[in-house]
Structures are given as structure tokens and as C-alpha cells.
Scaffold this active site. Structure first.
Site, PDB file in Angstrom:
ATOM      1  N   ASP A 168       0.861  -1.185   0.000  1.00  0.00           N
ATOM      2  CA  ASP A 168       0.000   0.000   0.000  1.00  0.00           C
ATOM      3  C   ASP A 168       0.899   1.237   0.000  1.00  0.00           C
ATOM      4  O   ASP A 168       1.864   1.301   0.767  1.00  0.00           O
ATOM      5  CB  ASP A 168      -0.906  -0.024   1.242  1.00  0.00           C
ATOM      6  CG  ASP A 168      -1.825   1.179   1.295  1.00  0.00           C
ATOM      7  OD1 ASP A 168      -2.374   1.539   0.240  1.00  0.00           O
ATOM      8  OD2 ASP A 168      -1.986   1.756   2.381  1.00  0.00           O
ATOM      9  N   ASN A 176      -1.574  12.859  -4.694  1.00  0.00           N
ATOM     10  CA  ASN A 176      -2.441  13.191  -5.837  1.00  0.00           C
ATOM     11  C   ASN A 176      -3.003  14.597  -5.714  1.00  0.00           C
ATOM     12  O   ASN A 176      -3.035  15.361  -6.681  1.00  0.00           O
ATOM     13  CB  ASN A 176      -3.596  12.193  -5.922  1.00  0.00           C
ATOM     14  CG  ASN A 176      -3.334  11.086  -6.930  1.00  0.00           C
ATOM     15  OD1 ASN A 176      -2.547  11.257  -7.855  1.00  0.00           O
ATOM     16  ND2 ASN A 176      -3.984   9.959  -6.762  1.00  0.00           N
ATOM     17  N   ASP A 185      -0.324   9.105 -11.509  1.00  0.00           N
ATOM     18  CA  ASP A 185      -0.250   8.002 -12.481  1.00  0.00           C
ATOM     19  C   ASP A 185       1.202   7.639 -12.774  1.00  0.00           C
ATOM     20  O   ASP A 185       1.559   6.447 -12.848  1.00  0.00           O
ATOM     21  CB  ASP A 185      -0.965   8.384 -13.777  1.00  0.00           C
ATOM     22  CG  ASP A 185      -2.474   8.461 -13.612  1.00  0.00           C
ATOM     23  OD1 ASP A 185      -2.973   7.968 -12.583  1.00  0.00           O
ATOM     24  OD2 ASP A 185      -3.144   9.010 -14.510  1.00  0.00           O
ATOM     25  N   GLU A 212      -4.322   2.468  -4.748  1.00  0.00           N
ATOM     26  CA  GLU A 212      -2.875   2.513  -4.494  1.00  0.00           C
ATOM     27  C   GLU A 212      -2.403   1.259  -3.784  1.00  0.00           C
ATOM     28  O   GLU A 212      -1.360   1.246  -3.127  1.00  0.00           O
ATOM     29  CB  GLU A 212      -2.516   3.755  -3.668  1.00  0.00           C
ATOM     30  CG  GLU A 212      -3.048   3.765  -2.251  1.00  0.00           C
ATOM     31  CD  GLU A 212      -4.439   4.360  -2.115  1.00  0.00           C
ATOM     32  OE1 GLU A 212      -4.826   4.703  -0.991  1.00  0.00           O
ATOM     33  OE2 GLU A 212      -5.151   4.481  -3.146  1.00  0.00           O
TER      34      GLU A 212
END
Length: 246
Positions: A168, A176, A185, A212
Site C-alpha cells: 500500500d 495526488n 499516475d 494505491e
């Protein structure tokens, strides 16, 4: 040339027969047989039949016995020529239609084969897209759910340990939010490339488990090897040195 020769040959034989009181059978048979057996184009058929018959009509009076009236021979042979030409035209047209239909069927079959190939490619593409994550190219959650059971069964059959490593990304939402989704990305792509490099050629199943989250399954390695692999993965991700201020 062959047809003209055969027809002219039979015409000469018929004229010679008539000169000794014979009949028109040879010429009749040649006219009808050629129109039925040989598929001549209309223009060629007319040129050959009319040319040979014109010669026949011109020579006929010279081969008839004296005192014999040629009117019947003129009429009978001319009718035979007309009928033979009609038969030849009908047969040629029917053969042309059959040929066109066959070509049309072949073209349709080729088009269907092409469509089938395109459909197969499309289905393969759709199947691939349904199995993989569009961004990273590894298996998606749906495919993981399907294959994980097979891994479980395979390990049971081999009496081998099953390794599951769950990964994770820390604080990925903040990353983000602050750097933008494009940067996020790019981060995921770099991460997956690092995971593949860490795994190497080992037979594994790597999947994107969530936004994620990633999961790795392996069959047949020891507990220590599993810990070592997990640590190798963590270090290689750390080496990416992805800057994050938040």
C-alpha cells in the site's frame, strides 16, 4: 480457332455427303454439339457460326446432285444455325451468372472471414482489457479474484507454501491532491516497473488490488525468501526517490 476448324470440317464433310446423295446430319451435330459443349462469348459465337454458314450456303449449290432443289437445305441448316446460336447464348449467359454468383459468394466469404478475424481480435483485446489494469498493465482486482483460488489449489496439490505480499502506498491521496493525478499516475507506473524488476523471472501473480494497493502471490518459496523479497521490493521502491513534501 479449334471451334471454327471443327465446324468447317463438318461442313465440308456434309457437302461431300450431299454430292453423293447423303444428308445434313454431320453439320447438324457439329452445330448443336459445339453450342452445348463449348462456352463461347456471344460475339465470337456469332462470328464463327455466321461465317462458316455463309460459306456453306455459298458452296451448297455446287455440291448438290443435278436436279436437286436446295431450298430445303437452306432452310433446315439456317434454322439449325439459329437454334444452335440461341442455345450457345443461353448456356454462356447461365455460366456467366453462375460464375458471378460464385465470385460474389467468395467475396462474401472473404468479408465474413475478415470480420471474424476482426471480431476475434476485438474479443481478445476486450478480454485482455477486462483482465488487466489500464494504467499499469498488470492484472486487475477482478482477475486476481479469479486466479487467486487457482494459486491456492496449486499450492495445496504441490504441498508448497503460498506467499502473499500486500503493498500500500503511504499518503497517496495527499500526493495526488498536491501534485495532480498525472503525477500520481506516473508514480504508479514507476512503482509497478520497480515491482517487476524486484520479482525478476519468478512465476508470480502481480495485481493492482485497489487505487494505491498492490498484491503479489507466489507459490513454493520459503517464509524467509518471502520476507527477503518483500524487503527487496521495499528497498527498490525507496531507491526510486519519489519526492513528496506532503
Amino acid at each position: 480457332c479449334c471451334v471454327a476448324f471443327v465446324l468447317a470440317w463438318n461442313m465440308i464433310i456434309t457437302l461431300l455427303d450431299l454430292s453423293v446423295g447423303g444428308h445434313l446430319l454431320s453439320y447438324f451435330i457439329a452445330l448443336v454439339a459445339i453450342s452445348v459443349i463449348i462456352y463461347l462469348k456471344p460475339k465470337v459465337l456469332l462470328i464463327i457460326y455466321l461465317s462458316v454458314h455463309a460459306v456453306y450456303l455459298a458452296l451448297l449449290p455446287f455440291f448438290l446432285p443435278s436436279g436437286h432443289v436446295a431450298q430445303a437445305e437452306y432452310i433446315n441448316t439456317s434454322i439449325a444455325v439459329i437454334i444452335s446460336i440461341f442455345i450457345g447464348l443461353v448456356i454462356y449467359r447461365s455460366k456467366v451468372l453462375v460464375f458471378i454468383q460464385q465470385k460474389t459468394i467468395e467475396q462474401k466469404n472473404d468479408q465474413l472471414n475478415l470480420l471474424n478475424e476482426q471480431l476475434t481480435e476485438t474479443n481478445e483485446t476486450l478480454e485482455y482489457l477486462s483482465q488487466t489494469d489500464g494504467l499499469t498493465g498488470i492484472y486487475n482486482r477482478r482477475m486476481f479474484d479469479e486466479i487467486s483460488h487457482d494459486y491456492w489449489e496449486s499450492c495445496i496439490e504441490k504441498n508448497a507454501p503460498l506467499t502473499v505480499i500486500m503493498m500500500d502506498i503511504d499518503h497517496f491521496k495527499e500526493y495526488n491532491d498536491n501534485f495532480g493525478h498525472q503525477a500520481g499516475d506516473d508514480c504508479l507506473i514507476k512503482l509497478v516497473n520497480s515491482l517487476k524488476k524486484s520479482i525478476g523471472s519468478k512465476e508470480t501473480m502481480l495485481a493492482r488490488y485497489g487505487g494505491e494497493e498492490f498484491i503479489l502471490m507466489m507459490c513454493g518459496i520459503t517464509k524467509k525468501a518471502s520476507y527477503d523479497l518483500a524487503e527487496k521490493i521495499r528497498k527498490n521502491v525507496e531507491k526510486l526517490d519519489i519526492k513528496r513534501k506532503y
